[in-house]
Enzyme design. Structure first.
Site, PDB file in Angstrom:
ATOM      1  N   GLY A 120      48.645  29.687  54.214  1.00 44.96           N
ATOM      2  CA  GLY A 120      47.453  29.738  55.048  1.00 44.96           C
ATOM      3  C   GLY A 120      46.305  29.019  54.373  1.00 44.96           C
ATOM      4  N   GLY A 172      46.706  29.384  50.434  1.00 47.18           N
ATOM      5  CA  GLY A 172      47.993  28.822  50.032  1.00 47.18           C
ATOM      6  C   GLY A 172      48.096  27.325  50.252  1.00 47.18           C
ATOM      7  N   ASN A 201      44.036  40.397  46.541  1.00 45.04           N
ATOM      8  CA  ASN A 201      42.876  41.207  46.212  1.00 45.04           C
ATOM      9  C   ASN A 201      43.339  42.602  45.802  1.00 45.04           C
ATOM     10  OD1 ASN A 201      40.826  39.281  46.786  1.00 45.04           O
ATOM     11  ND2 ASN A 201      41.036  39.700  48.981  1.00 45.04           N
ATOM     12  N   LYS A 250      36.293  41.551  40.599  1.00 51.49           N
ATOM     13  CA  LYS A 250      36.362  41.150  42.008  1.00 51.49           C
ATOM     14  C   LYS A 250      36.471  42.374  42.919  1.00 51.49           C
ATOM     15  CE  LYS A 250      38.220  38.016  45.360  1.00 51.49           C
ATOM     16  NZ  LYS A 250      39.229  37.037  45.758  1.00 51.49           N
ATOM     17  N   ASN A 304      35.069  43.984  46.854  1.00 54.02           N
ATOM     18  CA  ASN A 304      36.030  44.274  47.924  1.00 54.02           C
ATOM     19  C   ASN A 304      36.080  45.755  48.277  1.00 54.02           C
ATOM     20  OD1 ASN A 304      38.254  41.790  46.559  1.00 54.02           O
ATOM     21  ND2 ASN A 304      36.942  41.581  48.354  1.00 54.02           N
ATOM     22  N   ASN A 355      34.122  45.557  51.934  1.00 51.98           N
ATOM     23  CA  ASN A 355      35.166  45.387  52.947  1.00 51.98           C
ATOM     24  C   ASN A 355      35.296  46.586  53.877  1.00 51.98           C
ATOM     25  OD1 ASN A 355      35.666  43.178  51.051  1.00 51.98           O
ATOM     26  ND2 ASN A 355      37.572  42.877  52.159  1.00 51.98           N
ATOM     27  N   SER A 407      36.836  39.682  55.052  1.00 51.97           N
ATOM     28  CA  SER A 407      38.181  39.480  55.602  1.00 51.97           C
ATOM     29  C   SER A 407      38.655  40.728  56.346  1.00 51.97           C
ATOM     30  CB  SER A 407      39.158  39.128  54.486  1.00 51.97           C
ATOM     31  OG  SER A 407      39.204  40.156  53.505  1.00 51.97           O
ATOM     32  N   GLU A 426      43.835  45.449  55.166  1.00 57.21           N
ATOM     33  CA  GLU A 426      44.353  45.451  53.799  1.00 57.21           C
ATOM     34  C   GLU A 426      43.494  46.380  52.930  1.00 57.21           C
ATOM     35  OE1 GLU A 426      45.937  42.000  50.752  1.00 57.21           O
ATOM     36  OE2 GLU A 426      43.976  41.757  51.653  1.00 57.21           O
TER      37      GLU A 426
END
Length: 329
Positions: free
Chosen positions: A9, A12, A102, A204, A208, A212, A273, A285
């Site tokens: 994606g 990637g 992540n 990180k 998140n 998120n 995301s 996720e």
């Protein structure tokens, strides 16, 4: 060097294009219109650092690729347990798996000295399903600091950042890490080999684990969360609890909560995301981002009341958002 990118994606395909530009033999595993466009026109990268087009091989059938030296995983972590049909045809006895995920990885305690050596986390590796598919000894960790998006099939927009930090779970500086790093650098990316990647993981994760789930629960951007005094305070509390868990496990990442929030505020009105996945009806996720840290807190005996409260709400959201309309959760 032969590399397969499974889940080519936005991230990637960007990595695959860079490695191909460096001279590696790259095979992109993708599907749908994105795959068709990459087969026809290659991967077109639009970047402030300069546009370019790379033409690596692309397929939806990994058995046509055969064994490779590295598998770069661009899948979401909740897909890892089901990735066997995509990954296993690419394996030989020394194939390394570089998981660009992540959150807390399934290999977190692999090769880590101390009381939790080899411990499996149910939140990220339920019943050992991920470890069975992706044995931890194959894993090279990867923390992504680049932002990309698919602008159109076969077209990747690089927004910012080129750093992909990698490292061995056992903290060694291995030949396989150094070789992959050299190829990434030759392709124009930053790829430091970190003696202890877990510090990068926690740094990180600070963003998140807070922004998120809150963004999904409130349908708010990062900027909106930072500008609202009460949600800003909520983020700060979640970050401080997360750092306490990291410290209890022996990690002390060198970053302040204030600096982390200020950096997120500078990003502005960006939709995380998780919020984007919610809006598109995709699975959220959250296990590796939030549930895993709550599990680690229980393991270490660290109180995390704010994380537990937000996890309860986010878990309910994940359950109800994936249920058919009108059905019971």
């Amino acid at each position: 060097m032969k590399v397969a990118v499974v889940g080519a994606g936005a991230i990637g395909a960007y990595v695959g294009a860079a490695l191909h530009r460096a001279g590696a033999e790259v095979h992109l595993i993708a599907r749908g219109p994105h795959l068709a466009a990459m087969r026809r026109d290659g991967v077109r990268v639009l970047s402030p650092r300069g546009d370019f087009t790379a033409r690596p091989a692309a397929t939806d059938d990994p058995s046509h690729v055969g064994p490779v030296d590295y598998v770069f995983l661009g899948l979401k972590a909740h897909s890892y347990a089901r990735s066997g049909p995509l990954v296993h045809p690419l394996m030989h006895e020394r194939t390394a798996v570089i998981a660009a995920q992540n959150g807390i990885p399934w290999w977190y305690f692999h090769g880590l000295p101390g009381p939790y050596t080899g411990r499996r986390l149910d939140s990220v590796d339920p019943a050992g399903s991920v470890s069975t598919t992706l044995p931890p000894e194959r894993a090279i960790g990867c923390v992504v600091y680049a932002a990309t998006e698919i602008e159109a099939p076969g077209v990747v927009r690089h927004l910012e950042g080129t750093r992909f930090s990698i490292g061995e779970p056992d903290r060694s500086v291995s030949r396989r890490c150094l070789d992959f790093s050299a190829a990434m650098v030759a392709g124009g990316l930053k790829c430091p080999v970190e003696p202890d990647l877990r510090n990068d993981i926690w740094i990180k994760l600070l963003g998140n684990i807070s922004f998120n789930p809150i963004s999904a629960l409130a349908r708010a951007t990062m900027g909106q969360i930072c500008r609202h005094p009460d949600t800003r305070a909520l983020v700060e509390s979640m970050m401080r609890e997360t750092l306490a868990v990291a410290a209890a496990l022996g990690c002390r990442p060198e970053i302040s909560v204030e600096r982390r929030i200020a950096g997120a505020e500078r990003v502005g009105d960006h939709r995380t995301s998780t919020l984007q996945d919610l809006e598109k009806g995709r699975p959220l996720e959250l296990d590796v981002l939030l549930a895993a840290v709550v599990e680690l807190a229980s393991l270490a005996g660290t109180p995390v009341p704010t994380l537990r409260a937000v996890h309860a709400l986010a878990d309910l959201l994940a359950t109800t958002s994936s249920a058919p309309a009108g059905s019971a959760p």
